[in-house]
Design a protein around this motif. Structure first.
Motif, PDB file in Angstrom:
ATOM      1  N   ASP B  13     -52.419  56.695 -75.660  1.00  0.00           N
ATOM      2  CA  ASP B  13     -51.043  56.194 -75.648  1.00  0.00           C
ATOM      3  C   ASP B  13     -50.054  57.255 -75.176  1.00  0.00           C
ATOM      4  O   ASP B  13     -48.909  56.929 -74.858  1.00  0.00           O
ATOM      5  CB  ASP B  13     -50.605  55.789 -77.075  1.00  0.00           C
ATOM      6  CG  ASP B  13     -51.482  54.705 -77.652  1.00  0.00           C
ATOM      7  OD1 ASP B  13     -52.036  53.933 -76.855  1.00  0.00           O
ATOM      8  OD2 ASP B  13     -51.608  54.645 -78.887  1.00  0.00           O
ATOM      9  N   LEU B  15     -47.669  59.701 -73.351  1.00  0.00           N
ATOM     10  CA  LEU B  15     -46.970  59.464 -72.071  1.00  0.00           C
ATOM     11  C   LEU B  15     -47.583  60.243 -70.918  1.00  0.00           C
ATOM     12  O   LEU B  15     -47.546  59.803 -69.771  1.00  0.00           O
ATOM     13  CB  LEU B  15     -45.489  59.834 -72.203  1.00  0.00           C
ATOM     14  CG  LEU B  15     -44.524  58.746 -72.669  1.00  0.00           C
ATOM     15  CD1 LEU B  15     -43.092  59.226 -72.525  1.00  0.00           C
ATOM     16  CD2 LEU B  15     -44.722  57.447 -71.900  1.00  0.00           C
ATOM     17  N   HIS B  45     -50.308  49.257 -71.399  1.00  0.00           N
ATOM     18  CA  HIS B  45     -49.192  50.037 -71.930  1.00  0.00           C
ATOM     19  C   HIS B  45     -47.901  49.669 -71.186  1.00  0.00           C
ATOM     20  O   HIS B  45     -47.954  49.283 -70.024  1.00  0.00           O
ATOM     21  CB  HIS B  45     -49.462  51.531 -71.771  1.00  0.00           C
ATOM     22  CG  HIS B  45     -50.528  52.023 -72.685  1.00  0.00           C
ATOM     23  ND1 HIS B  45     -51.855  51.832 -72.408  1.00  0.00           N
ATOM     24  CD2 HIS B  45     -50.464  52.675 -73.870  1.00  0.00           C
ATOM     25  CE1 HIS B  45     -52.568  52.350 -73.393  1.00  0.00           C
ATOM     26  NE2 HIS B  45     -51.759  52.874 -74.290  1.00  0.00           N
ATOM     27  N   LEU B 167     -45.240  53.873 -83.917  1.00  0.00           N
ATOM     28  CA  LEU B 167     -44.643  54.362 -82.669  1.00  0.00           C
ATOM     29  C   LEU B 167     -43.983  53.221 -81.924  1.00  0.00           C
ATOM     30  O   LEU B 167     -44.417  52.076 -82.029  1.00  0.00           O
ATOM     31  CB  LEU B 167     -45.724  54.940 -81.750  1.00  0.00           C
ATOM     32  CG  LEU B 167     -46.332  56.295 -82.066  1.00  0.00           C
ATOM     33  CD1 LEU B 167     -47.480  56.573 -81.099  1.00  0.00           C
ATOM     34  CD2 LEU B 167     -45.289  57.398 -81.965  1.00  0.00           C
ATOM     35  N   ASP B 169     -42.747  52.309 -77.946  1.00  0.00           N
ATOM     36  CA  ASP B 169     -42.727  52.669 -76.522  1.00  0.00           C
ATOM     37  C   ASP B 169     -41.680  51.807 -75.838  1.00  0.00           C
ATOM     38  O   ASP B 169     -41.717  50.580 -75.985  1.00  0.00           O
ATOM     39  CB  ASP B 169     -44.077  52.301 -75.892  1.00  0.00           C
ATOM     40  CG  ASP B 169     -44.904  53.504 -75.511  1.00  0.00           C
ATOM     41  OD1 ASP B 169     -44.389  54.619 -75.576  1.00  0.00           O
ATOM     42  OD2 ASP B 169     -46.075  53.309 -75.131  1.00  0.00           O
ATOM     43  N   SER B 263     -39.408  55.945 -69.298  1.00  0.00           N
ATOM     44  CA  SER B 263     -40.261  55.504 -70.385  1.00  0.00           C
ATOM     45  C   SER B 263     -40.148  56.516 -71.507  1.00  0.00           C
ATOM     46  O   SER B 263     -40.126  57.712 -71.252  1.00  0.00           O
ATOM     47  CB  SER B 263     -41.708  55.406 -69.891  1.00  0.00           C
ATOM     48  OG  SER B 263     -42.529  54.874 -70.887  1.00  0.00           O
ATOM     49  N   GLN B 265     -41.251  57.366 -75.789  1.00  0.00           N
ATOM     50  CA  GLN B 265     -42.044  57.001 -76.954  1.00  0.00           C
ATOM     51  C   GLN B 265     -41.476  57.728 -78.165  1.00  0.00           C
ATOM     52  O   GLN B 265     -41.301  58.947 -78.117  1.00  0.00           O
ATOM     53  CB  GLN B 265     -43.485  57.439 -76.726  1.00  0.00           C
ATOM     54  CG  GLN B 265     -44.466  56.902 -77.716  1.00  0.00           C
ATOM     55  CD  GLN B 265     -45.891  57.214 -77.283  1.00  0.00           C
ATOM     56  OE1 GLN B 265     -46.304  58.361 -77.332  1.00  0.00           O
ATOM     57  NE2 GLN B 265     -46.620  56.208 -76.853  1.00  0.00           N
TER      58      GLN B 265
END
Lengths: 109, 280
Positions: B13, B15, B45, B167, B169, B263, B265
């Motif tokens: 997961d 990045l 993802h 988490l 995202d 993006s 997270q």
């Protein structure tokens, strides 16, 4: 006095665009005192807060025709107004030290 | 005959692994239509999902359904690849957040969609003091950038949460002129994508107004420093990747994305958060 319930416009004031709707409402009213009611507004974006503060300043400091005030501001919304005020007066801290690496090196980071 | 492009799962997961998977998928494609083969994907993802989604709409690419029934169902649940355009299509009770296709022209729908999206994110991340502002500050800034800077009238947003890992995202994409394009158009300065990212993070606004130019530079700080997350910004052939302690810019050979991909997270907030020190 005209009371504008902002929650009827949007429960979250997330963009500069939404402030243009508020601006229009203020322009439409014939009252000289306008209260923007923040009840049930849980979030205002930095951009929207910046735009709204400018709008308030224009009316109260420069145009001198309609007085705009706020009421029922939550701590979260208040924090965003404070951030914008601070940014207006601050000197930028520049983040200049960003190293550049090759794509192959990415796996080692 | 469209070029076949195999979409692979990232190794994790993280990045860093997500950007590697994105690079492997998109290198050499540029702005040509392709046929994305999702057949071997066992999970999708947000970074890769939303970039494929944007490519399908922008460049009329095709895609081949994944073999996994679970992934097929997931893609259906998130309204891949068209996304949803108004708040009525977004259930506040659902824990699956569909892809949002945001259009400037339809202001009321966009406001409603954004507000409901924010409320779901708030619900997912719990009632922690300062968390709403910390999480929604970067989203609102980065979505706002699409309509203020990209010169495109649409963009995409998508979020995926991992309840067990706690988490979140989030991915935001546009297919506009990119950051270097903005510096060129507004300031007549020709800079590379890596330099454009550096300037944007220094807060060098293309606007001359007081209080402008804070969005990108402060958003990445809020994500990394206030929320302890990872932040990725990709434009053209360069990508910025930063965590709480480290940050790098990487040029991606034989790769080009027309526009901006962001993006990030973040872990679910555990204690009170104050974003003020990171927004000055």
């Amino acid at each position: 006095m005209n009371n504008i319930a902002l929650k009827d416009i949007s429960p979250m004031l997330s963009s500069r665009d939404v402030i243009s709707i508020i601006k229009q409402r203020i322009q439409e009213t014939t009252d000289r005192r306008v209260v923007l009611d923040f009840s049930n507004i849980s979030f205002i974006s930095r951009s929207a807060a910046h735009e709204l503060l400018q709008l308030k300043d224009q009316h109260n400091k420069f145009w001198n025709f309609k007085k705009v005030s706020y009421q029922n501001i939550s701590p979260e919304v208040n924090q965003m107004f404070a951030i914008v005020e601070k940014q207006k007066n601050s000197k930028r801290k520049l983040n200049t030290e960003i190293p550049e690496v090759n794509f192959e090196e990415l796996k080692n980071i | 005959m469209l070029k076949e492009v195999r979409v692979n799962n990232p190794k994790s997961d993280d990045l860093k692994d997500q950007i590697k998977a994105l690079y492997d998928t998109f290198k050499g494609i540029k702005q040509n239509p392709v046929n994305f083969r999702l057949s071997s994907c066992t999970w999708m993802h947000p970074l890769l999902t939303l970039t494929v989604c944007a490519h399908v709409r922008e460049y009329q690419s095709n895609y081949q359904q994944p073999q996994s029934e679970q992934v097929k169902r997931y893609l259906r649940d998130i309204s891949f690849p068209n996304g949803i355009e108004n708040a009525n299509q977004l259930s506040l009770l659902s824990y699956t957040i569909p892809i949002g296709f945001l259009k400037k022209a339809d202001e009321t729908s966009r406001q409603g969609l954004e507000s409901n999206f924010y409320r779901i994110i708030e619900k997912l991340t719990g009632n922690v003091a300062g968390a709403s502002n910390a999480i929604l500050y970067p989203i609102s800034e980065l979505v706002g950038n699409i309509f203020e800077h990209s010169q495109k009238n649409y963009g995409w947003i998508f979020a995926q949460h991992y309840p067990k890992k706690k988490l979140l995202d989030i991915c935001i994409i546009d297919t506009g002129r990119g950051i270097a394009g903005r510096y060129f158009d507004v300031q007549k300065q020709e800079v590379g994508d890596d330099e454009a990212i550096r300037r944007a993070f220094q807060g060098q606004s293309t606007k001359k107004m007081e209080g402008r130019g804070y969005g990108l530079s402060t958003s990445q700080l809020v994500v990394r420093k206030a929320l302890g997350g990872q932040f990725l910004l990709l434009t053209g052939n360069s990508v910025f990747l930063g965590s709480q302690g480290k940050q790098v810019i990487v040029q991606l050979p034989n790769f080009y994305w027309q526009g901006v991909i962001i993006s990030y997270q973040i872990p679910y907030p555990k204690g009170p958060i104050d974003i003020t020190p990171y927004t000055e």
